[in-house]
Design a protein around this motif. Structure first.
Motif, PDB file in Angstrom:
ATOM      1  N   PRO A 139     -29.751-110.714  27.394  1.00  0.00           N
ATOM      2  CA  PRO A 139     -28.786-111.805  27.489  1.00  0.00           C
ATOM      3  C   PRO A 139     -28.458-112.513  26.168  1.00  0.00           C
ATOM      4  O   PRO A 139     -27.761-113.534  26.199  1.00  0.00           O
ATOM      5  N   ASP A 140     -28.942-112.030  25.032  1.00  0.00           N
ATOM      6  CA  ASP A 140     -28.608-112.652  23.752  1.00  0.00           C
ATOM      7  C   ASP A 140     -27.089-112.605  23.546  1.00  0.00           C
ATOM      8  O   ASP A 140     -26.460-111.544  23.652  1.00  0.00           O
ATOM      9  N   TRP A 141     -26.500-113.732  23.225  1.00  0.00           N
ATOM     10  CA  TRP A 141     -25.049-113.837  23.105  1.00  0.00           C
ATOM     11  C   TRP A 141     -24.469-112.909  22.040  1.00  0.00           C
ATOM     12  O   TRP A 141     -23.326-112.448  22.163  1.00  0.00           O
ATOM     13  N   GLU A 142     -25.259-112.617  21.002  1.00  0.00           N
ATOM     14  CA  GLU A 142     -24.730-111.787  19.921  1.00  0.00           C
ATOM     15  C   GLU A 142     -24.414-110.369  20.387  1.00  0.00           C
ATOM     16  O   GLU A 142     -23.586-109.676  19.779  1.00  0.00           O
ATOM     17  N   ALA A 143     -25.055-109.929  21.481  1.00  0.00           N
ATOM     18  CA  ALA A 143     -24.743-108.600  22.017  1.00  0.00           C
ATOM     19  C   ALA A 143     -23.289-108.514  22.463  1.00  0.00           C
ATOM     20  O   ALA A 143     -22.689-107.433  22.440  1.00  0.00           O
ATOM     21  N   LEU A 144     -22.709-109.635  22.840  1.00  0.00           N
ATOM     22  CA  LEU A 144     -21.328-109.635  23.312  1.00  0.00           C
ATOM     23  C   LEU A 144     -20.344-109.258  22.214  1.00  0.00           C
ATOM     24  O   LEU A 144     -19.236-108.800  22.502  1.00  0.00           O
ATOM     25  N   ARG A 145     -20.730-109.455  20.961  1.00  0.00           N
ATOM     26  CA  ARG A 145     -19.831-109.118  19.858  1.00  0.00           C
ATOM     27  C   ARG A 145     -19.548-107.613  19.793  1.00  0.00           C
ATOM     28  O   ARG A 145     -18.513-107.187  19.282  1.00  0.00           O
ATOM     29  N   ASP A 146     -20.471-106.814  20.307  1.00  0.00           N
ATOM     30  CA  ASP A 146     -20.345-105.362  20.203  1.00  0.00           C
ATOM     31  C   ASP A 146     -19.904-104.691  21.501  1.00  0.00           C
ATOM     32  O   ASP A 146     -19.764-103.457  21.532  1.00  0.00           O
ATOM     33  N   CYS A 147     -19.705-105.466  22.574  1.00  0.00           N
ATOM     34  CA  CYS A 147     -19.375-104.799  23.834  1.00  0.00           C
ATOM     35  C   CYS A 147     -18.304-105.540  24.629  1.00  0.00           C
ATOM     36  O   CYS A 147     -18.317-105.508  25.862  1.00  0.00           O
ATOM     37  N   GLY A 148     -17.404-106.190  23.920  1.00  0.00           N
ATOM     38  CA  GLY A 148     -16.292-106.813  24.624  1.00  0.00           C
ATOM     39  C   GLY A 148     -15.504-105.806  25.440  1.00  0.00           C
ATOM     40  O   GLY A 148     -15.016-106.114  26.534  1.00  0.00           O
ATOM     41  N   ASP A 149     -15.378-104.580  24.939  1.00  0.00           N
ATOM     42  CA  ASP A 149     -14.600-103.552  25.630  1.00  0.00           C
ATOM     43  C   ASP A 149     -15.179-103.198  26.995  1.00  0.00           C
ATOM     44  O   ASP A 149     -14.460-102.730  27.879  1.00  0.00           O
ATOM     45  N   VAL A 150     -16.490-103.426  27.167  1.00  0.00           N
ATOM     46  CA  VAL A 150     -17.119-103.149  28.466  1.00  0.00           C
ATOM     47  C   VAL A 150     -16.472-104.003  29.559  1.00  0.00           C
ATOM     48  O   VAL A 150     -16.350-103.582  30.707  1.00  0.00           O
ATOM     49  N   PHE A 151     -16.033-105.202  29.188  1.00  0.00           N
ATOM     50  CA  PHE A 151     -15.493-106.153  30.156  1.00  0.00           C
ATOM     51  C   PHE A 151     -13.968-106.238  30.092  1.00  0.00           C
ATOM     52  O   PHE A 151     -13.368-107.130  30.703  1.00  0.00           O
ATOM     53  N   THR A 153      -9.994-105.599  30.619  1.00  0.00           N
ATOM     54  CA  THR A 153      -9.094-105.274  31.724  1.00  0.00           C
ATOM     55  C   THR A 153      -7.709-105.012  31.128  1.00  0.00           C
ATOM     56  O   THR A 153      -7.463-105.345  29.957  1.00  0.00           O
ATOM     57  N   PRO A 154      -6.791-104.426  31.893  1.00  0.00           N
ATOM     58  CA  PRO A 154      -5.434-104.238  31.365  1.00  0.00           C
ATOM     59  C   PRO A 154      -4.812-105.532  30.860  1.00  0.00           C
ATOM     60  O   PRO A 154      -4.006-105.519  29.931  1.00  0.00           O
ATOM     61  N   GLN A 155      -5.214-106.639  31.446  1.00  0.00           N
ATOM     62  CA  GLN A 155      -4.675-107.940  31.051  1.00  0.00           C
ATOM     63  C   GLN A 155      -5.209-108.407  29.704  1.00  0.00           C
ATOM     64  O   GLN A 155      -4.533-109.142  28.985  1.00  0.00           O
ATOM     65  N   THR A 156      -6.436-107.988  29.336  1.00  0.00           N
ATOM     66  CA  THR A 156      -7.078-108.540  28.141  1.00  0.00           C
ATOM     67  C   THR A 156      -7.359-107.514  27.050  1.00  0.00           C
ATOM     68  O   THR A 156      -7.698-107.914  25.931  1.00  0.00           O
ATOM     69  N   GLN A 157      -7.301-106.232  27.352  1.00  0.00           N
ATOM     70  CA  GLN A 157      -7.732-105.227  26.385  1.00  0.00           C
ATOM     71  C   GLN A 157      -6.968-105.366  25.051  1.00  0.00           C
ATOM     72  O   GLN A 157      -5.799-105.762  25.046  1.00  0.00           O
ATOM     73  N   PRO A 158      -7.657-105.088  23.935  1.00  0.00           N
ATOM     74  CA  PRO A 158      -9.006-104.510  23.816  1.00  0.00           C
ATOM     75  C   PRO A 158     -10.136-105.522  24.004  1.00  0.00           C
ATOM     76  O   PRO A 158     -11.304-105.164  23.961  1.00  0.00           O
ATOM     77  N   ASP A 159      -9.791-106.818  24.177  1.00  0.00           N
ATOM     78  CA  ASP A 159     -10.840-107.825  24.352  1.00  0.00           C
ATOM     79  C   ASP A 159     -11.412-107.772  25.764  1.00  0.00           C
ATOM     80  O   ASP A 159     -10.763-107.309  26.709  1.00  0.00           O
ATOM     81  N   ILE A 177     -15.521-119.281  22.402  1.00  0.00           N
ATOM     82  CA  ILE A 177     -15.161-117.918  22.000  1.00  0.00           C
ATOM     83  C   ILE A 177     -14.692-117.899  20.547  1.00  0.00           C
ATOM     84  O   ILE A 177     -15.102-117.027  19.757  1.00  0.00           O
ATOM     85  N   GLU A 178     -13.852-118.851  20.165  1.00  0.00           N
ATOM     86  CA  GLU A 178     -13.351-118.887  18.800  1.00  0.00           C
ATOM     87  C   GLU A 178     -14.459-119.225  17.815  1.00  0.00           C
ATOM     88  O   GLU A 178     -14.579-118.589  16.759  1.00  0.00           O
ATOM     89  N   ALA A 179     -15.289-120.203  18.145  1.00  0.00           N
ATOM     90  CA  ALA A 179     -16.342-120.638  17.226  1.00  0.00           C
ATOM     91  C   ALA A 179     -17.394-119.560  17.006  1.00  0.00           C
ATOM     92  O   ALA A 179     -17.947-119.438  15.902  1.00  0.00           O
ATOM     93  N   LEU A 180     -17.668-118.764  18.039  1.00  0.00           N
ATOM     94  CA  LEU A 180     -18.690-117.726  17.936  1.00  0.00           C
ATOM     95  C   LEU A 180     -18.098-116.342  17.647  1.00  0.00           C
ATOM     96  O   LEU A 180     -18.831-115.358  17.615  1.00  0.00           O
ATOM     97  N   LEU A 182     -16.166-114.225  19.361  1.00  0.00           N
ATOM     98  CA  LEU A 182     -16.436-113.259  20.420  1.00  0.00           C
ATOM     99  C   LEU A 182     -15.144-112.552  20.831  1.00  0.00           C
ATOM    100  O   LEU A 182     -14.094-113.188  20.948  1.00  0.00           O
ATOM    101  N   PRO A 183     -15.198-111.237  21.044  1.00  0.00           N
ATOM    102  CA  PRO A 183     -13.999-110.476  21.417  1.00  0.00           C
ATOM    103  C   PRO A 183     -13.698-110.615  22.908  1.00  0.00           C
ATOM    104  O   PRO A 183     -13.711-109.632  23.674  1.00  0.00           O
ATOM    105  N   PHE A 184     -13.404-111.835  23.328  1.00  0.00           N
ATOM    106  CA  PHE A 184     -13.162-112.121  24.742  1.00  0.00           C
ATOM    107  C   PHE A 184     -11.945-113.019  24.894  1.00  0.00           C
ATOM    108  O   PHE A 184     -11.596-113.780  23.988  1.00  0.00           O
ATOM    109  N   GLU A 185     -11.332-112.925  26.066  1.00  0.00           N
ATOM    110  CA  GLU A 185     -10.248-113.822  26.459  1.00  0.00           C
ATOM    111  C   GLU A 185     -10.647-114.477  27.777  1.00  0.00           C
ATOM    112  O   GLU A 185     -11.169-113.809  28.675  1.00  0.00           O
TER     113      GLU A 185
END
Length: 324
Positions: A139-151, A153-159, A177-180, A182-185
């Motif tokens: 659950p370390d948050w830094e792992a999210l930096r390398d696997c945004g693509d896992v989550f 969707t057509p609405q958000t890809q590549p994030d 998301i901006e401060a850290l 993270l490749p997420f929307e």
């Protein structure tokens, strides 16, 4: 950051949306109660747990002899109604999302703090345990930096997509998301029910999802999963950009965790002193409310029926709220 006044201004156009009156004669009342024939108005917000705690308290007030109304109100804008006396009681103010608003309103004399409910609040990014195989390091948050693509969707890809709560809940997820970096929307669920329906569907299909989950709720009881471990929240994280892993931005940490309190119109104690004391005495735990939420949201039982059953089976609990 928006001030409390600006948030209230943004929401005040649709803060109050309807009334429902509790019917039925009270089962118990002292000779001195009710002290006033006016109706006590309790707010209903947009999640099942709050509706349960509010109805539980409303039922006990009715038992004491009070006339009670439930008023649908926006979570943040309800502070305006409490200040004016149009609303009288809010049963769940979460430290995680409205501490600043509560403290500001109390300091201004607009609202009275009636103390903690006994429930402990956690609101954070959450994922099902099966996702850990797809995103090593959680659950370390830094792992999210390398696997945004896992989550993604057509609405958000590549994030990746982070399924947030209703916009009115706040939470600063876009800022986090901006401060850290993270490749997420953030995609906001329209309602509490929609949020957990999608989480439940993903869990049943074993598809990747990361979403806003909170407790007290049935989801952490029913589902095997974990909250993301962000840098621990401090006040400085939200207020001082130089604090934390990003020296240029605030919100580079997780969400606060803490109490859930009751709040009231300042005139409540003078108008209905016994009700004021009963509401102050209200206490319940996460497991009890989480289980009851499951009865409503998962089993489809009417909320009134769930409340009725709890009242019938737990007089030894709620009777201690009523002052002698």
């Amino acid at each position: 950051m928006k001030t409390t006044k600006s948030i209230i201004r943004d929401h005040c156009l649709w803060a109050f949306v309807g009334l429902a009156t509790v019917a039925g004669a009270p089962m118990a009342a002292s000779a001195d109660v009710p002290e006033s024939d006016r109706t006590i108005r309790l707010t209903l917000n947009d999640w099942t747990g709050q509706n349960l705690t509010t109805n539980l308290m409303g039922r006990v007030l009715a038992e004491m002899g009070y006339s009670v109304e439930y008023v649908q109100a926006d979570y943040i804008a309800q502070f305006t109604g409490l200040a004016s006396g149009d609303l009288h009681v809010a049963m769940e103010i979460w430290e995680t999302t409205a501490r600043d608003q509560l403290e500001e309103a109390v300091a201004a004399g607009d609202v009275v703090d009636l103390g903690e409910t006994g429930m402990h609040a956690i609101e954070e990014w959450w994922y099902p345990s099966y996702v850990e195989e797809l995103c090593p390091g959680l659950p370390d948050w830094e792992a999210l930096r390398d696997c945004g693509d896992v989550f993604a969707t057509p609405q958000t890809q590549p994030d990746g997509r982070y399924l947030g709560g209703a916009v009115t809940w706040g939470g600063y997820d876009e800022e986090r998301i901006e401060a850290l970096d993270l490749p997420f929307e953030v995609i906001h669920a329209g309602t509490d029910a929609a949020l957990f329906a999608e989480i439940q569907a993903a869990y049943q299909r074993q598809t990747p999802i990361i979403a806003w989950v909170y407790t007290p709720h049935w989801a952490p009881i029913q589902f095997d999963g974990e909250w993301i471990e962000f840098p621990e929240y401090t006040e400085e994280c939200y207020e001082d950009p130089s604090w934390g892993v990003n020296p240029d931005m605030a919100y580079d940490c997780g969400k606060p965790r803490g109490w859930i309190k009751k709040a009231a119109w300042p005139g409540l104690q003078e108008e209905w002193p016994a009700a004021y004391e009963a509401i102050s005495n209200f206490t319940i735990d996460n497991e009890t409310i989480g289980t009851m939420i499951g009865y409503v949201d998962l089993d489809g039982r009417p909320l009134d029926m769930v409340v009725d059953e709890w009242i019938a089976e737990n007089e030894d609990v709620w009777s201690t709220w009523i002052p002698n």
